[in-house]
Write an enzyme that holds these catalytic residues in place. Structure first.
Site, short mmCIF file in Angstrom:
data_model
loop_
_atom_site.label_atom_id
_atom_site.label_comp_id
_atom_site.label_asym_id
_atom_site.label_seq_id
_atom_site.Cartn_x
_atom_site.Cartn_y
_atom_site.Cartn_z
N CYS A 71 19.80 18.88 -31.83
CA CYS A 71 19.52 20.21 -31.28
C CYS A 71 20.64 20.76 -30.41
CB CYS A 71 18.20 20.17 -30.54
SG CYS A 71 16.89 19.64 -31.66
N GLU A 128 15.87 20.53 -17.01
CA GLU A 128 16.91 21.55 -17.01
C GLU A 128 17.00 22.24 -15.65
OE1 GLU A 128 16.59 24.05 -20.43
OE2 GLU A 128 18.64 24.77 -20.18
N HIS A 160 12.51 27.14 -31.63
CA HIS A 160 13.63 26.21 -31.56
C HIS A 160 14.19 26.03 -32.96
CE1 HIS A 160 16.33 23.11 -30.77
NE2 HIS A 160 15.59 22.29 -30.03
N PHE A 174 18.02 15.22 -28.95
CA PHE A 174 17.63 13.83 -29.19
C PHE A 174 18.90 12.98 -29.15
CE2 PHE A 174 13.49 13.87 -31.92
CZ PHE A 174 12.85 14.54 -30.90
N HIS A 204 18.69 25.84 -22.54
CA HIS A 204 18.15 25.16 -23.73
C HIS A 204 16.69 25.58 -23.86
CE1 HIS A 204 18.02 22.34 -26.95
NE2 HIS A 204 17.09 21.60 -26.41
N LYS A 258 14.42 31.04 -26.91
CA LYS A 258 13.46 30.27 -27.72
C LYS A 258 12.04 30.78 -27.52
CE LYS A 258 16.18 26.02 -28.21
NZ LYS A 258 17.32 26.08 -27.28
#
Lengths: 417, 405
Positions: free
Chosen positions: B163, B307, B333, B391, B296, B328
C-alpha cells in the site's frame, strides 16, 4: 567522487548447498541440484525434475522462534539473511542502533500462499480464510517478515522483474547507497518452488520438456544453457543475498571486504522479439561498463542468466557479444543454472554469490551437460570444464522472458588479494 | 546542487472518475466513489462496499497492445500513463526510447489471474489453465505492459511494496532521473479490485460497513478500492526547455521499515516518523515549512492512531497548524495505486493552492488537529508531504514543492 559500494558478506540457500562456500564448491564439483519433485503432488503434471531444496529444516538454522506465521518463501529468505548478517559482522546490537535495510528481488513472493488463502475462502467461506496467510499474500511479505525477524529497520523494498529481479535488486540497492540514502543493505532475491508457478510455466511452454497438456509423453528434458537441443528451463528455488555497504562506512567499522560492485546497467525490450532482447542486453552491458568506467577488455569472466530457454539464451549471448566486441572471442563464460535450475527471483543473487567464490578461489565453474553447444553461439568461451581464471572483474547478466535486461559488474576490491 | 525533478503530467483512473481534471474536481467537491461491490458476489461477506472503477473501457487507451490480452491492473496503468503523457504534452513517439523509463508500484499485481487459477483448480479443471497465467499474472507485467505500449525502453522497475508502492515507485524514478539513467520517467501505481484483497481485509475486520471516516472517533474501517495513477517526471531543464507546465517539484523522499509487525503499524509510529524526518532532511526543510500533509488515512483505528502519533512526534506543536486530509474517505483504499493518486493530489494542491477534504468527519479523533473536515479549502501550499504505510512495515514519505519556490 561518488560513494563506492562494497560487498561485506553473503548468504545463499540453493538446491545444491546451504552456504555461499558450499555453493561455489558444488558448482565446481559439477553437481546438479535437479531432482524429482516432492514438494507438491505431480499427478496432474507427470514426473518432473526441479531444483527443490530438500531437506530443508528451518529450525536447524533459525532456532526455536515461532515459525508458524512464516511461509516457505520467507523461511528461505530468513536463512540467507541470517548468513549474510553473520558473515558481514552485523550483530543484532549493531542493527538496533544503526539501520540495515533490505532490497529483495522476487517474481511471485509466495503465489502458493496467495492461492491457498483464496481457495480456503472459496471452499469454506470468507470467514475461514486465514489472516496469517493474508499477511503473507502481499508481494513484499517476505521482505517484511525478514525485517521483523532480523530487526532490519532501514529501507525495505521489493523488486520484481522475473529472471532479472535479483540483479535489478542489486542495482537498486547500489543506487540507494551511492546517493547516501542507505549505508548498509542486504540485496538479492528469493523464490520458492510451488505447484502454482510450476504449472504456469509448464503451460506457457517455458519448462524443458513442456509439451502442452500431455502428461504421458514427456520429451527429453534438456535445460542446459546454450545447448544445441535445449528445450526450456528447469524450475528451482532459492534465496541469496549480498550485504552491500558504503565503502567508507564499511571501512569505518573495520569490516572485511569481499568485493565491490563496480557498475550496473538496465534496459528494456519493448518489442518482445529476439532482436529487441539482443539490443536490450547489449545496452545494459554497455551501460554497466560505462558506469564502472571500464572497457570490455577489463572483464575477466561472464556469468550469464541463460537457463536453457530456446530464444532467451541466444539473445543473451548475442547481446553480450554485441556489447563487448572482440573480447567475446576469449571471454570465459559460465551459466550456473545448468546446475541450479531457474530460481527466478533468487537467480541473480545466486549468480552473484557464485561469482564471489570465483573471485576468491580463481575457479570459474563449467556448464554442466553442455556437450553440444548451439552452432554459431557468439560466446565461444563456454565450456563444460572449470577454468582457472585469475578474475578481478566478473560481469553478471540477466534477461527476463518479458524483456528486462540487467548487467552488474562485480570486482575484487582494489588492494585486496 | 542536485538536479531538480518536475512533475509535468498527471494521469488518473479512480473510483470517482478518470482524468486529472475530473478527479480533482470530484475530490474538491467531496464526491464519493464508494458503493456496493459489483465485480464479485459479496453475499457470503458481512460487508458489501467497495471503491471500484466503473465503466472503464481500456480500448481507447490501449492502442499498440491488445487490450483483451492484458490484466485489469495493466489496463488501468496504461490508461493512466497515456493520460499523463497527453496531459504533459508529450508524444511518446517523440521521446528517445532508451531515455524513457517506467517505475510502477502495486500491492497484488494481477490478482484476478490467480483467482481464475483457483477457480479452475477447485472445479477440477486444471486443463483450463493455459499460457495466460504466466503471461499476465506476474506483477512486473504492469510496468512491462506500460513500457511496451508506449515504446519506452529505458529502466523498467516494478516495486510491489503493497500500500506504499506508488510512493516507492515515484521515489525510485526521482533517483533514476537524478543519476542520468533516463530523461523522462513514468511513475505511479496500479491495482485491480480483487476478491483476495477483499477477503483478507474482511478477515482482519478492517472493512467499514457503511462509509469511510478517517480520523473520526466513530470510524469503522477502510474500504478496498482499485485504480491507477501515473506521473510524468522529468528534470527541470528539460521541462523548461520544452515549455511544459510544471505542477510541482518532486523534491525528495524518505523510506523506512517498522520491523515490528506484518499487518499492524508500530504503535508509536516509529517507522512512519523516521520516514517523514528523512524526507524533510532530504529536501532541507523543517516541519513548520510543510503546508499540507496527505495522510495515509485509511480509516482503520490502528492506522489513524499511529499516523497521528507519528505526525505529532515529527511536527510537535506545529501539528496543530498543519492541515492533514485523507482522500480515502472518498475513493477508498486503492492499494498500490493509493499513494500514487495521493502524489497527484499533492502535485495539484501545490499547483493550485487548494486542499481536498477528509469527508465523513463528524467527531474528530483529536480536537486540536486540522483534518480539513468535509470541505475543500483554499490554502497556500508550498510543501506537500505524501505519507504512505504498508503491510510489511514499509513506510514512505514523498515531498512536493511549489515549482517557483
Amino acid at each position: 567522487m561518488r560513494q563506492r559500494v562494497v560487498v561485506t558478506g553473503a548468504g545463499a540457500l540453493s538446491p545444491l548447498a546451504d552456504s555461499p562456500a558450499g555453493l561455489h564448491a558444488a558448482l565446481c564439483a559439477g553437481r546438479s541440484g535437479l531432482k524429482p519433485i516432492e514438494l507438491f503432488p505431480t499427478d496432474t503434471i507427470g514426473p518432473r525434475q526441479a531444483g527443490e531444496i530438500r531437506p530443508f529444516e528451518p529450525r536447524d538454522y533459525l532456532g526455536d522462534r515461532n515459525l508458524r506465521p512464516i511461509d516457505r518463501t520467507s523461511r528461505l529468505l530468513l536463512v540467507a539473511a541470517q548468513q549474510a548478517l553473520e558473515a558481514s559482522g552485523w550483530t543484532a546490537e549493531m542493527r538496533a542502533s544503526r539501520e540495515v535495510g533490505l532490497v529483495l528481488g522476487t517474481t511471485f513472493c509466495s503465489v502458493r500462499t496467495i492461492a491457498e488463502f483464496d481457495r480456503r475462502g472459496l471452499q469454506l467461506g470468507p470467514s475461514y480464510a486465514s489472516p496469517l496467510d493474508f499477511a503473507n499474500s502481499v508481494i513484499n511479505a517476505a521482505a517484511g517478515q525478514a525485517a521483523i525477524w532480523h530487526g532490519l529497520r532501514g529501507v525495505n523494498s521489493t523488486i520484481s522483474a522475473g529472471e532479472a529481479s535479483g540483479l535489478q535488486a542489486l542495482a537498486y540497492a547500489v543506487g540507494l547507497i551511492r546517493s547516501g540514502r542507505a549505508a548498509a543493505l542486504l540485496a538479492g532475491g528469493v523464490e520458492e518452488l510451488c505447484l502454482e508457478s510450476f504449472l504456469g510455466y509448464l503451460r506457457a511452454g517455458r519448462l524443458s520438456g513442456s509439451n502442452g497438456h500431455q502428461v504421458e509423453e514427456i520429451p527429453e528434458e534438456i535445460s542446459v544453457p546454450f545447448h544445441a537441443r535445449r528445450n526450456g528451463f528447469a524450475q528451482a528455488e532459492g534465496a541469496a543475498l549480498l550485504m552491500l555497504e558504503d565503502a567508507e562506512a564499511a571501512a569505518g567499522r573495520g569490516a572485511a571486504v569481499l568485493a565491490e560492485i563496480l557498475g550496473h546497467g538496465s534496459a528494456f525490450d519493448v518489442e518482445g522479439t529476439e532482436a529487441g532482447a539482443v539490443t536490450a542486453v547489449a545496452r545494459a552491458v554497455r551501460l554497466a561498463l560505462e558506469d564502472a568506467a571500464l572497457s570490455p577488455g577489463d572483464v575477466d569472466a561472464l556469468s550469464a542468466s541463460a537457463n536453457g530457454g530456446v530464444a532467451g539464451d541466444r539473445a543473451e549471448a548475442r547481446g553480450v557479444a554485441e556489447a563487448i566486441g572482440r573480447r567475446a572471442a576469449e571471454l570465459p563464460v559460465t551459466a550456473v543454472k545448468s546446475m541450479l535450475g531457474e530460481a527466478l527471483g533468487a537467480s541473480g543473487g545466486l549468480q552473484a554469490v557464485a561469482a564471489l567464490g570465483t573471485l576468491r578461489h580463481g575457479v570459474l565453474p563449467g556448464i554442466l551437460g553442455l556437450e553440444e553447444v548451439e552452432p554459431g553461439l557468439p560466446l565461444p568461451g563456454v565450456s563444460t570444464r572449470n577454468r582457472d581464471v585469475a578474475a578481478r572483474r566478473i560481469l553478471l547478466t540477466a534477461l527476463s522472458a518479458d524483456g528486462h535486461a540487467c548487467a552488474v559488474l562485480l570486482g575484487k576490491e582494489e588492494g585486496s588479494s | 546542487m542536485e538536479l531538480r525533478i518536475a512533475v509535468t503530467g498527471i494521469g488518473l483512473v479512480t473510483p470517482v472518475g478518470a482524468g486529472r481534471d475530473g478527479v480533482w474536481k470530484a475530490l474538491l467537491a467531496g464526491r464519493s466513489g464508494i458503493g456496493p461491490v459489483e465485480s464479485f458476489d459479496t453475499s457470503r461477506f458481512n460487508v458489501h462496499l467497495g471503491a471500484e472503477v466503473r465503466n472503464f473501457h481500456a480500448e481507447p487507451w490501449v492502442r499498440r497492445l491488445a487490450a483483451k490480452a492484458l490484466g485489469r491492473a495493466s489496463q488501468l496503468a496504461i490508461a493512466a500513463a497515456r493520460m499523463a503523457l497527453e496531459d504533459a504534452g508529450v508524444d511518446p513517439e517523440d521521446v528517445a526510447p532508451e531515455r524513457a523509463g517506467v517505475a510502477m508500484g502495486t500491492t497484488s499485481g494481477e490478482p484476478l489471474e490467480v483467482e481464475r487459477f483457483d477457480d479452475c483448480f477447485l472445479a477440477g479443471e486444471m486443463e483450463k489453465i493455459g499460457t495466460e497465467f504466466i503471461s499476465l499474472y506476474p506483477c512486473h507485467m504492469i510496468a512491462a505492459h506500460v513500457a511496451r505500449e508506449l515504446g519506452f525502453a529505458g529502466p523498467n522497475t516494478m516495486i510491489p511494496t503493497a500500500c506504499a508502492a506508488g510512493n516507492y515507485a515515484i521515489a525510485h524514478a526521482m533517483d533514476v532521473l537524478r543519476s542520468g539513467r533516463a530523461e523522462l520517467m513514468l511513475a505511479g501505481g496500479a491495482d485491480a479490485f480483487s476478491r483476495i484483497t477483499y477477503t483478507g481485509f474482511s478477515r482482519l475486520g478492517a472493512i467499514a460497513p457503511e462509509r469511510c471516516q478517517p480520523f473520526d472517533r466513530n470510524r469503522k474501517g477502510m474500504i478496498p478500492g482499485e485504480g491507477a495513477a501515473v506521473l510524468v517526471l522529468e528534470p527541470f531543464p528539460r521541462a523548461v526547455a520544452r515549455g511544459a507546465r510544471i505542477y510541482a517539484e518532486l523534491a525528495g523522499y524518505g523510506l523506512s521499515c517498522d520491523a515490528h509487525h506484518m499487518t499492524a503499524a508500530h504503535p508509536e509510529g516509529d517507522g512512519a516518523a523516521r520516514a517523514m524526518l528523512r524526507a524533510l532532511a532530504d529536501v532541507g526543510a523543517s516541519p513548520n515549512e510543510v503546508s499540507y500533509i496527505s495522510a495515509h488515512g485509511t480509516g482503520t483505528p490502528t492506522n489513524d492512531r499511529l499516523e497521528i502519533a507519528a505526525v505529532r512526534r515529527v511536527f510537535g506543536e506545529g501539528a496543530r497548524r498543519t492541515p492533514m486530509s485523507s482522500i480515502k474517505s472518498m475513493i477508498g483504499h486503492t492499494m498500490g495505486a493509493a499513494s500514487a493518486i495521493e502524489a497527484a493530489v499533492c502535485s495539484l494542491a501545490v499547483a493550485e493552492d487548494r486542499i481536498p477534504p477528509t469527508m465523513n468527519l463528524e467527531e474528530p479523533e483529536e480536537e486540536d488537529l486540522d483534518f480539513v473536515p468535509n470541505m475543500a479549502r483554499e490554502h497556500r501550499v508550498v510543501l506537500a508531504m505524501n505519507n504512505a504505510y504498508a503491510f510489511g512495515g514499509n513506510n514512505a514519505s514523498v515531498i512536493f514543492r511549489k515549482a517557483e519556490a
